[in-house]
Structures are given as C-alpha cells and as structure tokens.
Write a protein that holds these residues in place. Structure first.
Motif, PDB file in Angstrom:
ATOM      1  N   ASP A   1       0.398  -1.529  -0.312  1.00  0.00           N
ATOM      2  CA  ASP A   1       0.293   0.282  -0.004  1.00  0.00           C
ATOM      3  C   ASP A   1       0.597   1.272   0.228  1.00  0.00           C
ATOM      4  O   ASP A   1       0.704   1.648  -0.807  1.00  0.00           O
ATOM      5  CB  ASP A   1      -0.655  -0.073   0.931  1.00  0.00           C
ATOM      6  CG  ASP A   1      -1.711  -1.503   0.800  1.00  0.00           C
ATOM      7  OD1 ASP A   1      -2.182  -1.629   0.193  1.00  0.00           O
ATOM      8  OD2 ASP A   1      -2.758  -1.458   2.255  1.00  0.00           O
ATOM      9  N   SER A   2       2.073   1.119   1.125  1.00  0.00           N
ATOM     10  CA  SER A   2       2.585   2.545   0.802  1.00  0.00           C
ATOM     11  C   SER A   2       3.732   2.426  -0.052  1.00  0.00           C
ATOM     12  O   SER A   2       3.928   4.075  -0.185  1.00  0.00           O
ATOM     13  CB  SER A   2       3.745   2.373   2.070  1.00  0.00           C
ATOM     14  OG  SER A   2       4.419   1.250   2.439  1.00  0.00           O
TER      15      SER A   2
ATOM     16  N   PHE B   1       1.813  -0.472  -4.744  1.00  0.00           N
ATOM     17  CA  PHE B   1       0.944   0.122  -5.702  1.00  0.00           C
ATOM     18  C   PHE B   1       1.175   1.851  -5.978  1.00  0.00           C
ATOM     19  O   PHE B   1       0.614   1.747  -7.234  1.00  0.00           O
ATOM     20  CB  PHE B   1      -0.499   0.383  -4.435  1.00  0.00           C
ATOM     21  CG  PHE B   1      -0.896  -1.683  -4.386  1.00  0.00           C
ATOM     22  CD1 PHE B   1       0.354  -3.189  -4.937  1.00  0.00           C
ATOM     23  CD2 PHE B   1      -1.926  -1.476  -3.585  1.00  0.00           C
ATOM     24  CE1 PHE B   1      -0.466  -3.929  -4.824  1.00  0.00           C
ATOM     25  CE2 PHE B   1      -1.888  -3.226  -3.291  1.00  0.00           C
ATOM     26  CZ  PHE B   1      -1.941  -4.192  -3.945  1.00  0.00           C
ATOM     27  N   PRO B   2       1.788   2.724  -5.012  1.00  0.00           N
ATOM     28  CA  PRO B   2       2.173   4.042  -5.741  1.00  0.00           C
ATOM     29  C   PRO B   2       2.864   3.868  -6.371  1.00  0.00           C
ATOM     30  O   PRO B   2       2.424   4.466  -8.149  1.00  0.00           O
ATOM     31  CB  PRO B   2       1.880   4.682  -4.754  1.00  0.00           C
ATOM     32  CG  PRO B   2       1.835   4.009  -3.282  1.00  0.00           C
ATOM     33  CD  PRO B   2       1.866   2.486  -3.696  1.00  0.00           C
ATOM     34  N   ALA B   3       3.885   3.442  -6.893  1.00  0.00           N
ATOM     35  CA  ALA B   3       5.192   2.604  -8.223  1.00  0.00           C
ATOM     36  C   ALA B   3       4.062   2.649  -9.331  1.00  0.00           C
ATOM     37  O   ALA B   3       4.728   3.354 -10.366  1.00  0.00           O
ATOM     38  CB  ALA B   3       6.197   2.641  -7.266  1.00  0.00           C
TER      39      ALA B   3
ATOM     40  N   ALA C   1       1.481   2.170  -9.490  1.00  0.00           N
ATOM     41  CA  ALA C   1       0.079   3.343 -10.482  1.00  0.00           C
ATOM     42  C   ALA C   1       0.282   4.249 -11.429  1.00  0.00           C
ATOM     43  O   ALA C   1       0.092   4.930 -12.555  1.00  0.00           O
ATOM     44  CB  ALA C   1      -1.271   4.006  -9.638  1.00  0.00           C
ATOM     45  N   ARG C   2       1.859   4.600 -11.015  1.00  0.00           N
ATOM     46  CA  ARG C   2       2.688   5.583 -12.019  1.00  0.00           C
ATOM     47  C   ARG C   2       3.202   5.860 -12.930  1.00  0.00           C
ATOM     48  O   ARG C   2       3.377   6.314 -14.107  1.00  0.00           O
ATOM     49  CB  ARG C   2       3.599   6.241 -10.915  1.00  0.00           C
ATOM     50  CG  ARG C   2       3.778   7.310  -9.943  1.00  0.00           C
ATOM     51  CD  ARG C   2       4.410   7.707  -9.072  1.00  0.00           C
ATOM     52  NE  ARG C   2       5.423   7.485  -8.778  1.00  0.00           N
ATOM     53  CZ  ARG C   2       5.614   6.934  -7.753  1.00  0.00           C
ATOM     54  NH1 ARG C   2       4.771   7.335  -6.848  1.00  0.00           N
ATOM     55  NH2 ARG C   2       6.719   6.371  -6.946  1.00  0.00           N
TER      56      ARG C   2
ATOM     57  N   ALA D   1      -4.490   1.542 -13.089  1.00  0.00           N
ATOM     58  CA  ALA D   1      -5.396   2.281 -11.509  1.00  0.00           C
ATOM     59  C   ALA D   1      -6.585   1.185 -10.649  1.00  0.00           C
ATOM     60  O   ALA D   1      -7.031   1.246  -9.152  1.00  0.00           O
ATOM     61  CB  ALA D   1      -5.090   3.327 -11.860  1.00  0.00           C
TER      62      ALA D   1
ATOM     63  N   ASP E   1      -6.802  -0.207  -7.265  1.00  0.00           N
ATOM     64  CA  ASP E   1      -7.908   0.516  -6.146  1.00  0.00           C
ATOM     65  C   ASP E   1      -8.432  -0.814  -5.668  1.00  0.00           C
ATOM     66  O   ASP E   1      -8.797  -0.971  -4.526  1.00  0.00           O
ATOM     67  CB  ASP E   1      -9.496   1.268  -6.634  1.00  0.00           C
ATOM     68  CG  ASP E   1      -8.397   2.749  -7.194  1.00  0.00           C
ATOM     69  OD1 ASP E   1      -7.113   2.957  -6.244  1.00  0.00           O
ATOM     70  OD2 ASP E   1      -8.774   3.906  -7.670  1.00  0.00           O
TER      71      ASP E   1
ATOM     72  N   GLY F   1      -6.651  -2.254  -2.779  1.00  0.00           N
ATOM     73  CA  GLY F   1      -6.485  -1.875  -1.854  1.00  0.00           C
ATOM     74  C   GLY F   1      -7.660  -2.119  -0.933  1.00  0.00           C
ATOM     75  O   GLY F   1      -7.228  -2.535   0.249  1.00  0.00           O
TER      76      GLY F   1
END
Length: 295
Positions: free
Chosen positions: A204-205, A208-210, A212-213, A219, A223, A226
């Motif tokens: 989550d930290s 996933f953010p990496a 998503a970019r 995306a 979601d 998560g």
C-alpha cells in the motif's frame, strides 16, 4: 545481566563471527533480537542455546530470577524474532513449549547444560523453554529471486503455507479441548498475522503507488486490491483480538475466523498474481542502487 555487559558481548560476537571471550568463551551462544512488547523497538540479548534433535532451544531463565526476562515477554507479543548464530542471521518464530513437551525439552537442556537445573531451583516460576523455529521454504516458490514478480510469489507462498499450518494446528487442538488452544497455535497465528500486515503495508505504501505511476492502466485493479487489503486487515484484527483471549476463545469461533481469512486471502492472492505479475516481472529485485555521482 547489566546492559553494558550485554552490549560488550554483542559487539564482540558480531566482530568475531560469533566467538567471544570471558564467561561465555567456548559455550553455545546466539544473539536474539525481539521487538519490544510496548516500545516496538528492537531488543538484542546474548543467550546460551541447546540443540535437541534438530531443535534450537533457549531458556528464559534470567539466572533464576523471580520474573520472566523482558525478551521473553516481548516474544509473547511479537513471535517473529531475529537470530544471529555464528556468522549467519535468520528470522525465526519463537514458540514456548508447553506441558509434557516442555518437560521433555527442559530435561534435554539440563542434560546438556546442568546450570539451568540450578536456576530452576532458585525460583518458583517454571522456566520457559522456547523453540526457535526457522520456517521451511514452501514448495513451488522461485529458486532464485530476480524480479519483483519472483519476490511477490515468494511472499505469497510463505503466507499460504503459514495459513495452512495454522488452520491445521487449530483443528488438531479443538477436539474435546474448548479452551486448550495452546501457545504454539497462538504464536504461529500472531506470526502469520504480522507477516500479512507487513506485506500489505509495504504494497500500500510503496509498491502500489509506484505501479500506479508506471502503469496507469492498472489504477482500477490497484484500487480493488487496496480495498481487499482493508477487508483482510479487519479480519486480521478480529483474529488477533481472539488470540489475546485465547484461553476463553471458543474453538469453533477461531476456526470460523481462520476459514474466513483463508477464503478472502486465497482469492486476493490469486487476483493479485493474475493482475500484477506481468508488470512486476520487468522490475529487478533487489532494486539496483543508483549510480554514484562522480562529478
């Protein structure tokens, strides 16, 4: 032991590949790092150990003091510990032995190191014998981790294997034993829950953010994954609450929560692998270090 004495032993142990001088010279010594029950900080102590039929044992003797040492209280809250033995380091699950097994293992300890028998005579408390279990690698995991996809499969394999073991233990403890679930089951459950929480927090930290970019087309998938993390997290919290009152927990309720978690987790892991492995296969693990700036 005084903290300064322990620190000197720890420093000498690490500087000399597990060999020390002084009162521990020539003895079987390891370093055990636990996580503070209240502080959450790492806590390292040097301990004598005994091997018995392939088991690695330590005793919470505190030289016969009336109370359990802090490292033992820590591992009851956080069963996953770090062991330094010789030049090697590995994670283990700390499981105190109970009943007849504890008696047999303590007798083996005293045969190998009679001083522990003396320590037991100094105190009315039963000295805990702790088995440091090194979890076996589950079958089918990658032989060599080269990508983040391999790492994901390795972690998922560990989680699946741990949950299967915990469910099997829960079933073996239930017949005719409404309150006798045992420390072994409790420790393995807590270790599994901690591993699962750590894995999901890391995804989550960071992961996933990496993704998503770099892969915006994922995306919606990220979601949903998560949201699954949050639902599994709620089940995990309920399971940990049950374990906190393990002596009065109804076995059927514990099995129900384990089965619910298993169904949710298996579906989640399958979905995650199907959706993310292609993207993760191209990401090396461990990540390459950035090149040094030589300007």
């Amino acid at each position: 032991m005084p903290m300064s004495f322990n620190l000197n032993v720890i420093e000498e142990f690490r500087a000399n590949g597990g060999r020390v001088t002084g009162p521990f010279e020539g003895g079987n010594l390891l370093l055990l790092t636990t996580t503070g029950a209240r502080s959450g900080r790492p806590h390292t102590v040097p301990l004598g150990y005994v091997r018995d039929h392939g088991l690695l044992l330590v005793v919470a003797s505190a030289a016969g003091a009336p109370e359990h040492p802090q490292w033992y209280r820590n591992l009851l809250t956080h069963p996953v510990v770090r062991v330094e033995l010789g030049t090697g380091t590995f994670d283990a699950i700390a499981v105190p032995a109970e009943g007849a097994r504890r008696e047999r293992l303590f007798a083996a300890v005293v045969r190998a190191a009679p001083g522990y028998g003396d320590y037991q005579t100094y105190t009315e408390r039963e000295l805990p014998v702790v088995v440091l279990e090194r979890p076996a690698a589950p079958p089918g995991q990658p032989l060599e981790v080269r990508s983040l996809a391999d790492k994901l499969l390795e972690t998922h394999g560990w989680l699946r294997a741990q949950l299967r073991d915990v469910r099997r233990e829960a079933r073996s403890h239930t017949p005719g034993r409404p309150a006798g679930l045992g420390l072994q089951l409790r420790q393995h459950c807590l270790a599994f829950c901690a591993g699962l929480t750590h894995h999901h927090t890391g995804e989550d930290s960071a992961i996933f953010p990496a993704l998503a970019r770099s892969h915006p087309e994922l995306a919606g998938v990220l979601d949903r994954l998560g949201a699954q993390h949050r639902e599994i997290g709620r089940i995990t919290e309920e399971l940990v609450a049950l374990l906190a009152a393990v002596e009065i927990t109804e076995p059927d309720r514990l099995l129900l929560e384990l089965d619910r978690m298993s169904a949710e987790l298996e579906a989640h892991l399958d979905h995650e692998e199907e959706a993310l492995l292609p993207a993760l296969a191209g990401i090396p693990f461990p990540p390459a270090r950035p090149a040094a700036d030589t300007r």
